[in-house]
Design a protein around this motif. Structure first.
Motif, short mmCIF file in Angstrom:
data_model
loop_
_atom_site.label_atom_id
_atom_site.label_comp_id
_atom_site.label_asym_id
_atom_site.label_seq_id
_atom_site.Cartn_x
_atom_site.Cartn_y
_atom_site.Cartn_z
N ARG A 4 -0.81 -3.63 -2.39
CA ARG A 4 -0.68 -3.84 -0.95
C ARG A 4 -1.97 -3.40 -0.25
O ARG A 4 -2.52 -2.34 -0.55
N VAL A 5 -2.44 -4.22 0.69
CA VAL A 5 -3.62 -3.87 1.48
C VAL A 5 -3.22 -2.79 2.49
O VAL A 5 -2.30 -2.98 3.28
N ILE A 6 -3.96 -1.69 2.46
CA ILE A 6 -3.69 -0.56 3.35
C ILE A 6 -4.83 -0.37 4.33
O ILE A 6 -4.63 -0.26 5.53
N GLY A 7 -6.06 -0.31 3.81
CA GLY A 7 -7.22 -0.08 4.66
C GLY A 7 -8.05 -1.33 4.81
O GLY A 7 -8.30 -2.05 3.83
N LEU A 8 -8.48 -1.61 6.04
CA LEU A 8 -9.27 -2.81 6.36
C LEU A 8 -10.71 -2.45 6.66
O LEU A 8 -11.02 -1.29 6.99
N PRO A 9 -11.62 -3.43 6.59
CA PRO A 9 -13.04 -3.16 6.87
C PRO A 9 -13.23 -2.46 8.22
O PRO A 9 -12.59 -2.80 9.21
N GLY A 10 -14.09 -1.43 8.20
CA GLY A 10 -14.41 -0.67 9.41
C GLY A 10 -13.50 0.51 9.67
O GLY A 10 -13.80 1.35 10.51
N GLU A 11 -12.40 0.60 8.96
CA GLU A 11 -11.45 1.71 9.18
C GLU A 11 -11.80 2.91 8.31
O GLU A 11 -12.44 2.78 7.28
N THR A 12 -11.32 4.05 8.73
CA THR A 12 -11.41 5.27 7.93
C THR A 12 -10.02 5.56 7.39
O THR A 12 -9.06 5.66 8.16
N VAL A 13 -9.91 5.66 6.07
CA VAL A 13 -8.62 5.84 5.40
C VAL A 13 -8.61 7.19 4.70
O VAL A 13 -9.58 7.58 4.05
N GLY B 149 1.08 13.84 1.75
CA GLY B 149 2.12 12.84 1.54
C GLY B 149 2.12 11.69 2.52
O GLY B 149 3.11 10.99 2.67
N GLN B 150 0.98 11.47 3.18
CA GLN B 150 0.92 10.47 4.25
C GLN B 150 -0.43 9.76 4.21
O GLN B 150 -1.44 10.35 3.90
N VAL B 151 -0.42 8.46 4.54
CA VAL B 151 -1.66 7.70 4.70
C VAL B 151 -2.05 7.75 6.18
O VAL B 151 -1.20 7.58 7.05
N PHE B 152 -3.34 7.98 6.43
CA PHE B 152 -3.86 8.00 7.80
C PHE B 152 -4.93 6.93 7.92
O PHE B 152 -5.82 6.82 7.08
N ILE B 153 -4.83 6.14 8.98
CA ILE B 153 -5.82 5.12 9.30
C ILE B 153 -6.48 5.55 10.62
O ILE B 153 -5.80 5.66 11.63
N ASP B 154 -7.78 5.80 10.56
CA ASP B 154 -8.52 6.27 11.73
C ASP B 154 -7.82 7.47 12.37
O ASP B 154 -7.73 7.59 13.59
N PRO C 176 -11.28 11.42 3.18
CA PRO C 176 -11.44 10.22 3.99
C PRO C 176 -12.63 9.37 3.56
O PRO C 176 -13.64 9.88 3.11
N VAL C 177 -12.46 8.07 3.69
CA VAL C 177 -13.50 7.11 3.35
C VAL C 177 -13.53 6.03 4.43
O VAL C 177 -12.48 5.56 4.86
N THR C 178 -14.73 5.68 4.86
CA THR C 178 -14.89 4.61 5.85
C THR C 178 -15.30 3.34 5.12
O THR C 178 -16.24 3.34 4.34
N LEU C 179 -14.57 2.26 5.40
CA LEU C 179 -14.75 1.01 4.67
C LEU C 179 -15.85 0.16 5.28
O LEU C 179 -15.96 0.04 6.50
N ALA C 180 -16.64 -0.44 4.41
CA ALA C 180 -17.71 -1.36 4.83
C ALA C 180 -17.09 -2.72 5.20
O ALA C 180 -15.88 -2.93 5.09
N ASP D 15 -16.86 -5.61 3.80
CA ASP D 15 -16.11 -6.41 2.83
C ASP D 15 -15.28 -5.55 1.88
O ASP D 15 -14.97 -5.96 0.78
N GLU D 16 -14.88 -4.35 2.33
CA GLU D 16 -14.13 -3.43 1.47
C GLU D 16 -12.71 -3.22 1.99
O GLU D 16 -12.47 -3.25 3.20
N TYR D 17 -11.80 -2.98 1.03
CA TYR D 17 -10.40 -2.74 1.34
C TYR D 17 -9.89 -1.57 0.50
O TYR D 17 -10.38 -1.33 -0.59
N VAL D 18 -8.89 -0.88 1.02
CA VAL D 18 -8.13 0.08 0.23
C VAL D 18 -6.81 -0.61 -0.09
O VAL D 18 -6.12 -1.11 0.80
N VAL D 19 -6.49 -0.69 -1.38
CA VAL D 19 -5.24 -1.28 -1.84
C VAL D 19 -4.48 -0.24 -2.63
O VAL D 19 -5.04 0.45 -3.47
N LEU D 20 -3.19 -0.11 -2.33
CA LEU D 20 -2.35 0.87 -3.00
C LEU D 20 -1.05 0.20 -3.44
O LEU D 20 -0.54 -0.70 -2.77
N GLY D 21 -0.52 0.67 -4.57
CA GLY D 21 0.79 0.20 -5.01
C GLY D 21 1.88 0.86 -4.17
O GLY D 21 1.70 1.96 -3.66
N ASP D 22 3.01 0.19 -4.03
CA ASP D 22 4.12 0.78 -3.29
C ASP D 22 4.74 1.95 -4.03
O ASP D 22 5.35 2.82 -3.44
#
Length: 173
Positions: A85-94, A99-104, A123-127, A129-136
């Protein structure tokens, strides 16, 4: 004598056209995939088969929550594509913590996960063309929290519709 072979020639042409059409569909439109692991439970179970959409990459955008099919990045050596599953999108900080995902800096509501993650990531900031993908099934998934960010060019389809088993046929949400 030519009349004797006409039905066979017609049959062979029909088979050739069918194979050509099938190749065009699985190359450009979509295809059936099977899930070999429990990394996407409870959304997608082991053995589920689903139809993928390849056209969305040409005509749409990748959104948070999309379940994408991709070639795993190096150093992963797998003959099979991954699905996450796509969690983090380009430009976001993930970040994943407590026990929780934080976006920005804001917590992400995730009713689809099996259980809260028991790890830290970022935390990581996405470029661009980058994504964070995680399994459910966060704690049993080989995903971005283990191997890092996913480049857009590795994504080739999105899971859209479960076709097996029959008692769970329907859109994948």
């Amino acid at each position: 004598m030519a009349e004797k072979w006409r039905p066979w020639i017609t049959l062979l042409k029909d088979i050739a056209y069918g194979v050509l059409l099938w190749l065009v569909i699985i190359t450009f439109v979509g295809q059936v995939r099977e899930v070999p692991s429990g990394s996407m439970e409870p959304t997608i179970l082991v053995g589920d088969r689903f139809w993928t959409d390849k056209l969305f990459l040409r005509f749409g955008t990748i959104r948070r929550g999309d379940i994408v099919v991709f070639d795993p990045p190096p150093p992963i050596q797998s003959p099979y594509p991954y699905i996450k599953r796509v969690i983090g999108l380009p430009g976001e900080t993930v970040e994943v913590r407590d026990g929780q995902v934080f976006i920005d800096g804001e917590p992400l509501v995730e009713p689809y996960i099996a259980e809260a993650p028991r790890y830290r990531f970022g935390p990581v900031t996405l470029a661009e063309d980058e994504y964070v993908v995680l399994g459910d099934n966060r704690n049993l998934s080989n995903d971005s929290h283990e191997w890092g960010l996913l480049n857009r060019d590795r994504i080739f389809a999105r899971a859209v519709y479960r076709i097996w088993p029959f008692d769970r046929i329907g859109p994948i949400r």
